[in-house]
Design an enzyme around this catalytic site. Structure first.
Site, short mmCIF file in Angstrom:
data_model
loop_
_atom_site.label_atom_id
_atom_site.label_comp_id
_atom_site.label_asym_id
_atom_site.label_seq_id
_atom_site.Cartn_x
_atom_site.Cartn_y
_atom_site.Cartn_z
N ASN A 171 29.45 33.94 45.31
CA ASN A 171 30.05 35.28 45.36
C ASN A 171 29.30 36.30 44.52
O ASN A 171 29.74 37.44 44.40
CB ASN A 171 31.52 35.22 44.92
CG ASN A 171 31.68 34.82 43.46
OD1 ASN A 171 30.70 34.51 42.77
ND2 ASN A 171 32.91 34.81 42.98
N LYS A 172 28.16 35.90 43.95
CA LYS A 172 27.43 36.81 43.06
C LYS A 172 26.52 37.74 43.86
O LYS A 172 26.27 37.56 45.05
CB LYS A 172 26.61 36.00 42.06
CG LYS A 172 27.46 35.17 41.09
CD LYS A 172 28.35 36.05 40.24
CE LYS A 172 29.01 35.29 39.08
NZ LYS A 172 30.00 34.31 39.51
N ASN A 173 25.98 38.75 43.17
CA ASN A 173 25.11 39.73 43.84
C ASN A 173 23.86 39.07 44.40
O ASN A 173 23.34 39.48 45.43
CB ASN A 173 24.71 40.83 42.86
CG ASN A 173 25.89 41.71 42.46
OD1 ASN A 173 27.01 41.24 42.37
ND2 ASN A 173 25.63 42.98 42.22
N PHE B 196 26.09 31.89 41.87
CA PHE B 196 27.17 31.32 42.67
C PHE B 196 27.34 32.14 43.95
O PHE B 196 26.86 33.27 44.05
CB PHE B 196 28.46 31.32 41.84
CG PHE B 196 29.63 30.63 42.50
CD1 PHE B 196 29.58 29.29 42.82
CD2 PHE B 196 30.78 31.34 42.80
CE1 PHE B 196 30.65 28.66 43.43
CE2 PHE B 196 31.85 30.72 43.40
CZ PHE B 196 31.79 29.38 43.72
#
Length: 384
Positions: free
Chosen positions: A186-188, A184
């Site tokens: 906002n993930k790393n 997603f």
């Protein structure tokens, strides 16, 4: 003139991602194809696992993992009450029952291995362990418990790609029977929507691969290349495929992942140095554990719910975005039956936790500004 705001998260995107997408457009194959295969191979190599299957999102990864393991009606799946609701939702979708378990403490908001014995019944088939914030601090203990009891282990590693259990330990996503990742925005490793299932089992690989595409025995890409002329449908499956556009973004992001995780660790340590002595404020996990973490989140725990809200409002007024990871699942209407569970640490953590901005392009000056805003807000927060 006021200072620019600081978002909760931000993308490290540049010409690499632009060129990756342009390459797919120029090849004129958009759906599951060579970019997906290459992305899967890259993730498998990073984690040191045999197989990786790219899917539409992290929720699809969790759903397919449960289905591939044969979880269904009558089964119970122990999982932490502090997590995004996806794991609990897909457990319900299989017909199984999510059994919510408590976290270790507000200082360590991950599944408590001692809870497993307390929640174990004759119907328990599997355990979902979630590596909260990128920290897989209890993975090895939970894996050992599952091996000893003959339980299946699903790693919800959606926060933890590129992290380890300890600096010299196994990678997050490499110890469970099957592991799930989210990509997603906002993930790393961020591609907007997308996920991955990893496993060392050829049987689970076959099940996940078949289930992600309607139970079909071949994909359009196989038929396009002449590797198949038709297909059978052998199980009732889903459209959980990833497309080549997102896989191309994933490959570009994968090349940046480990350096960006290292930057996240540096910023996390800076936060800890600036906020570690603030009276009434708890920073989860130990400083020594940062070295192994993917450092997806920067959570802090306020003295009370009112104090947490006061800090969040003070930061909002300064243009600093915050969030809450997560409300306890037992507090949601759809999981009201779990409200009777004794989950004191999870409920306390959910009431008091606040997530501060953290992303690899964040500057030390921005971290200093966030920390100073928290410190300035604390007197009023303590009085709230």
């Amino acid at each position: 003139m006021s200072e620019p705001g600081i978002p909760l998260s931000d993308l490290d995107y540049g010409t690499e991602e632009e060129q990756a997408v342009l390459g797919v457009l120029r090849r004129r194959w958009l759906s599951t194809g060579p970019e997906v295969s290459a992305f899967e191979a890259g993730v498998a190599e990073l984690l040191g696992v045999r197989h990786a299957v790219a899917v539409a999102n992290g929720t699809a990864a969790l759903h397919l993992a449960l289905l591939a393991l044969g979880i269904g009606p009558g089964d119970e799946v122990i999982q932490p009450a502090i997590n995004f609701v996806a794991a609990a939702n897909v457990t319900r979708a299989t017909g199984a029952t999510p059994v919510l378990a408590d976290i270790v403490s507000v200082e360590e908001p991950v599944l408590d291995p001692a809870e497993l014995e307390r929640r174990l019944t004759s119907r328990t088939r599997a355990v979902v362990i979630m590596h909260y914030g990128g920290y897989a601090t209890r993975l090895e203990a939970v894996a050992e418990f599952c091996r000893a009891r003959g339980l299946l282990l699903i790693e919800d590693a959606c926060h933890a790609i590129g992290g380890r259990t300890r600096p010299d330990g196994p990678m997050s996503g490499s110890l469970g029977d099957i592991a799930c990742f989210s990509f997603f925005s906002n993930k790393n490793l961020a591609i907007g929507e997308g996920g991955m299932v990893t496993t060392n089992s050829p049987e689970l690989l076959a099940a996940v691969t078949r289930l992600r595409s309607h139970g079909m025995t071949s994909l359009s890409w196989d038929r396009h290349r002449g590797h198949a002329s038709g297909y059978d449908v052998t199980v009732h499956g889903y459209n959980y495929r990833m497309d080549d556009l997102r896989a191309a973004l994933g490959r570009a992001q994968l090349a940046k992942l480990l350096p960006n995780n290292a930057k996240r660790r540096e910023l996390t340590l800076l936060y800890r140095r600036l906020l570690g002595g603030v009276p009434g404020l708890v920073i989860p996990f130990r400083e020594a554990e940062v070295a192994a973490s993917a450092c997806h989140l920067m959570p802090v725990v306020a003295p009370s719910a009112a104090a947490r809200d006061a800090i969040a409002e003070a930061l909002r007024a300064q243009g600093i975005q915050t969030s809450r990871h997560y409300p306890a699942i037992s507090g949601f209407t759809a999981f009201a039956e779990a409200a009777a569970n004794r989950l004191p640490h999870s409920i306390d953590y959910a009431r008091r936790t606040l997530t501060l901005p953290l992303f690899p392009t964040m500057t030390e000056a921005q971290v200093g500004r966030v920390a100073e805003s928290v410190i300035q807000a604390m007197p009023a927060a303590l009085a709230a």
